[in-house]
Enzyme design. Structure first.
Site, PDB file in Angstrom:
ATOM      1  N   ASP A 107       0.139 -28.089  30.181  1.00  0.00           N
ATOM      2  CA  ASP A 107       0.252 -28.177  28.482  1.00  0.00           C
ATOM      3  C   ASP A 107       1.608 -28.543  28.482  1.00  0.00           C
ATOM      4  O   ASP A 107       2.214 -29.565  28.748  1.00  0.00           O
ATOM      5  CB  ASP A 107      -0.260 -26.916  27.880  1.00  0.00           C
ATOM      6  N   ASP A 241     -11.409 -27.682  28.678  1.00  0.00           N
ATOM      7  CA  ASP A 241     -10.356 -27.879  27.823  1.00  0.00           C
ATOM      8  C   ASP A 241     -10.713 -28.539  26.830  1.00  0.00           C
ATOM      9  O   ASP A 241     -11.216 -29.842  27.151  1.00  0.00           O
ATOM     10  CB  ASP A 241      -9.235 -28.199  28.760  1.00  0.00           C
ATOM     11  N   GLY A 267     -11.670 -23.109  30.908  1.00  0.00           N
ATOM     12  CA  GLY A 267     -11.025 -23.570  29.652  1.00  0.00           C
ATOM     13  C   GLY A 267      -9.610 -24.001  29.621  1.00  0.00           C
ATOM     14  O   GLY A 267      -9.364 -24.277  30.933  1.00  0.00           O
ATOM     15  N   HIS A 268      -9.038 -24.241  28.664  1.00  0.00           N
ATOM     16  CA  HIS A 268      -7.527 -24.527  28.751  1.00  0.00           C
ATOM     17  C   HIS A 268      -6.515 -23.772  29.508  1.00  0.00           C
ATOM     18  O   HIS A 268      -6.057 -24.049  30.126  1.00  0.00           O
ATOM     19  CB  HIS A 268      -7.113 -24.832  27.282  1.00  0.00           C
ATOM     20  N   PHE A 269      -6.892 -22.375  28.984  1.00  0.00           N
ATOM     21  CA  PHE A 269      -6.112 -21.301  29.845  1.00  0.00           C
ATOM     22  C   PHE A 269      -7.031 -20.767  30.913  1.00  0.00           C
ATOM     23  O   PHE A 269      -7.343 -19.554  31.060  1.00  0.00           O
ATOM     24  CB  PHE A 269      -5.719 -20.009  28.879  1.00  0.00           C
TER      25      PHE A 269
END
Length: 294
Positions: A107, A241, A267-269
């Site tokens: 990120d 994500d 997902g993103h994390f």
């Protein structure tokens, strides 16, 4: 009894006007991995990953200025831009005498880390990108308010970005999208929500949202660095994500034909639910490419 070097230690290092908080584990003479967190989190996102790698690598994970436990000046005394964040982390690595390291970028950590790589390509042994974007291909269709703010820094456009900082967005969109709810601990997102509630935190983050446009402008520079220096790269990507889609991982192959790309059911994390999987990929990847580079 001698302390176990694989246990995580919590330290600070004075860097100019900053007091940079960081986590460290592993033997001091082991190959270094510099772990750079993203938005809206801090080095605690690596709490599960670090112990899985510490018997083979020296892990160093700082909190960026404006995040976590790093003590930084308020707005007005420090410009919260990605150039300035990279300046601080560059000086931090020099204060620790880190002259060679693998980058773990995620990120916001991606544009910070890739600035370091373009400034000092000789220092980078390898790159692990976990949902760390460097191509416009990687953007989803969810960036509308941010893109409007990049084009027109009006107060109305700034306020339109504020919902990105809300507890609901952090909990449900950033952490929750695509994550198995039975594997997703509340520890990470509740701490991020608490950090965001601190006085002045939202305004710092809105400044960085505005400045994010400079990262996109540097993508061509980052890609030129990839083509010229061919750093070994592993992309371990959470396929669900909502911000950075899988095409951003595949795009690395355009400039780095030997890039190794893996899509996780996360997902993103991704580290919140798949730290074991990511650690196994890193151990295999670095075990091969660092040995080859010797």
């Amino acid at each position: 009894m001698q302390a176990n070097p694989n246990r995580t230690r919590y330290k600070t290092r004075k860097v100019g006007e900053m007091e940079v908080f960081y986590r460290e584990a592993g033997l001091v003479d082991a190959p270094v991995i510099l772990l750079l967190h993203g938005f809206p989190t801090a080095s605690h996102m690596f709490r599960d990953l670090i112990p899985l790698l510490a018997d083979r690598y020296r892990l160093i994970a700082p909190d960026l200025p404006g995040f976590g436990q790093t003590k930084a000046p308020p707005r007005g005394q420090f410009d919260y831009t990605f150039d300035r964040l990279a300046d601080v982390i560059e000086r931090f690595t020099e204060a620790l005498s880190l002259d060679r390291y693998a980058l773990y970028i995620f990120d916001y950590g991606a544009p910070v880390g890739l600035r370091l790589a373009t400034r000092h390509p000789e220092r980078i042994s390898a790159i692990i990108s976990q949902n760390g974007n460097a191509y416009v291909d990687g953007f989803s269709d969810q960036w509308g308010p941010w893109e409007a703010y990049w084009c027109d820094p009006s107060e109305a456009n700034r306020e339109a970005c504020r919902p990105s900082l809300s507890p609901e967005t952090i909990r449900n969109w950033q952490y929750g999208t695509g994550a198995d709810p039975e594997l997703l601990s509340p520890d990470g997102y509740e701490l991020d929500i608490a950090y965001m509630a601190r006085p002045g935190a939202e305004e710092i983050q809105l400044d960085l949202i505005r400045d994010y446009r400079t990262n996109v402008a540097l993508y061509s520079d980052f890609q030129s660095y990839f083509r010229e220096h061919q750093p070994p790269l592993l992309a371990a990507w959470g396929r669900h994500d909502p911000a950075f889609i899988p095409a951003g991982a595949e795009a690395y192959k355009r400039d780095l034909p030997d890039a190794e790309v893996h899509h996780l059911d996360a997902g993103h994390f991704a580290l919140e639910t798949h730290a074991d999987d990511v650690a196994a990929m890193i151990l295999d990847f670095l075990g091969r490419v660092l040995r080859q580079r010797k």
